[in-house]
Design an enzyme around this catalytic site. Structure first.
Site, PDB file in Angstrom:
ATOM      1  N   CYS A   8       0.836  -1.202   0.000  1.00  0.00           N
ATOM      2  CA  CYS A   8       0.000   0.000   0.000  1.00  0.00           C
ATOM      3  C   CYS A   8       0.868   1.249   0.000  1.00  0.00           C
ATOM      4  O   CYS A   8       1.394   1.643   1.046  1.00  0.00           O
ATOM      5  CB  CYS A   8      -0.935  -0.001   1.213  1.00  0.00           C
ATOM      6  SG  CYS A   8      -1.991   1.451   1.332  1.00  0.00           S
ATOM      7  N   CYS A  48      -0.444   4.057   2.187  1.00  0.00           N
ATOM      8  CA  CYS A  48      -0.200   3.851   3.615  1.00  0.00           C
ATOM      9  C   CYS A  48       1.248   4.157   3.993  1.00  0.00           C
ATOM     10  O   CYS A  48       1.517   4.789   5.014  1.00  0.00           O
ATOM     11  CB  CYS A  48      -0.502   2.407   4.002  1.00  0.00           C
ATOM     12  SG  CYS A  48      -2.100   1.763   3.479  1.00  0.00           S
ATOM     13  N   ASP A  49       2.179   3.679   3.182  1.00  0.00           N
ATOM     14  CA  ASP A  49       3.578   3.629   3.601  1.00  0.00           C
ATOM     15  C   ASP A  49       4.523   4.534   2.817  1.00  0.00           C
ATOM     16  O   ASP A  49       5.704   4.638   3.162  1.00  0.00           O
ATOM     17  CB  ASP A  49       4.091   2.181   3.494  1.00  0.00           C
ATOM     18  CG  ASP A  49       3.281   1.215   4.348  1.00  0.00           C
ATOM     19  OD1 ASP A  49       2.779   1.649   5.402  1.00  0.00           O
ATOM     20  OD2 ASP A  49       3.151   0.040   3.956  1.00  0.00           O
TER      21      ASP A  49
END
Length: 305
Positions: A131, A134-135
């Protein structure tokens, strides 16, 4: 007889349980293994509102679990094997018990497809990610690789180029499957380098990702590529087999709901990554769970249980 049964103990399920318990409803969360879902495998989270300092995924999920339990929501660890969504009473059978409820919330989540490489799971959260949204911010000023050729892979590469000086986009074919507007944007981005007709053979490193070994499928040339992170974007699989043919899903298997998380079956709701939507994050899963419980409570009241 429960008011609400929630299948799945990720962010969506735990938030649904929190809202149910706080609202005075008798609620049960059924989780197969451990609470937290995908979020529990995330090394660090820095985009969940209210946590300006990074918090680990497991710690955040433990807080959500404790919050749900605080208001009386029950959690059992059993494997659901059958669900009956027809009729007024919804029945859930597990490997140990049979439960009934007035309303049902499906929150079984989804899992990213893996490459199946050695060290892939070991380095999840330590250089391997599924992701970019997300990261990505964790890889500022670092070199990363994205594997895949669809919309998600190209979107991830474009997103990562905001933070990273170099983004390798590795695809096993010689053309992308992404829509043309995304392809045009990626081809025009000088931070993105395309590596065609190539697969990833090995992840390099001891404690975290230090590089990858790649192979050209046409020439069989093998070489190492130094990267700090590997983003795998080859697809996501919703965990919807349990209700296949019982509620409406799209071609990919994601459950179709309206804005109130209602499925095509009255009294059956879906929340989190398992449902069809544009963004799958911890915060959107939590929002889905809250809405699903509120809608389920209205459904129960309107049916005068």
């Amino acid at each position: 007889m429960y008011d609400i049964i929630i299948i799945g103990g990720g962010a969506a399920g735990l938030t649904a349980g929190l809202y149910a318990g706080r609202g005075g409803l008798k609620a049960l969360i059924i989780e197969k293994m451990f609470v937290g879902g995908q979020a529990a495998t995330t090394y660090e989270v820095d985009n969940y509102p209210g946590f300006s300092e990074r918090i680990s995924g497991p710690d955040l999920m433990m807080k959500m679990e404790a919050h749900a339990k605080k208001f009386g929501t029950e959690i059992v660890y059993e494997d659901v094997i059958e669900v009956d969504v027809e009729g007024i009473k919804k029945t859930v059978k597990t490997n140990k018990n049979t439960y009934q409820a007035k309303a049902l919330i499906l929150a079984m989540g989804a899992n990213p497809k893996e490459l199946g490489l050695e060290k892939e799971r070991k380095f999840r959260g330590a250089g391997v990610s599924y992701c970019a949204t997300c990261d990505g911010a964790f890889y500022r000023d670092k070199v990363v690789a994205v594997v895949g050729g669809g919309d998600t892979a190209v979107e991830d590469a474009l997103f990562l180029s905001r933070f990273c000086p170099k983004v390798y986009l590795i695809h096993r074919r010689d053309s992308l499957r992404a829509v043309k507007v995304l392809q045009d944007a990626a081809f025009a981005n000088d931070k993105i380098e395309f590596i065609w007709n190539t697969t990833i053979e090995k992840i390099l490193g001891e404690e975290n990702v230090e590089g990858i070994t790649i192979k050209n499928v046409k020439t069989n040339e093998v070489k190492d590529l130094k990267v700090d992170g590997l983003f795998i974007a080859i697809g996501v699989v919703p965990n919807s087999d349990l209700v296949k043919g019982k509620v409406e899903t799209n071609e990919a298997g994601y459950i179709i709901t309206d804005e109130n998380m209602q499925t095509n079956k009255f009294g059956v709701f879906a929340a989190g990554d398992i449902r069809e939507k544009i963004l799958r994050q911890i915060v959107t899963a939590a929002a889905d769970g809250a809405i699903a419980t509120y809608a389920a409570e209205r459904y129960i009241n309107e049916n005068r249980w």
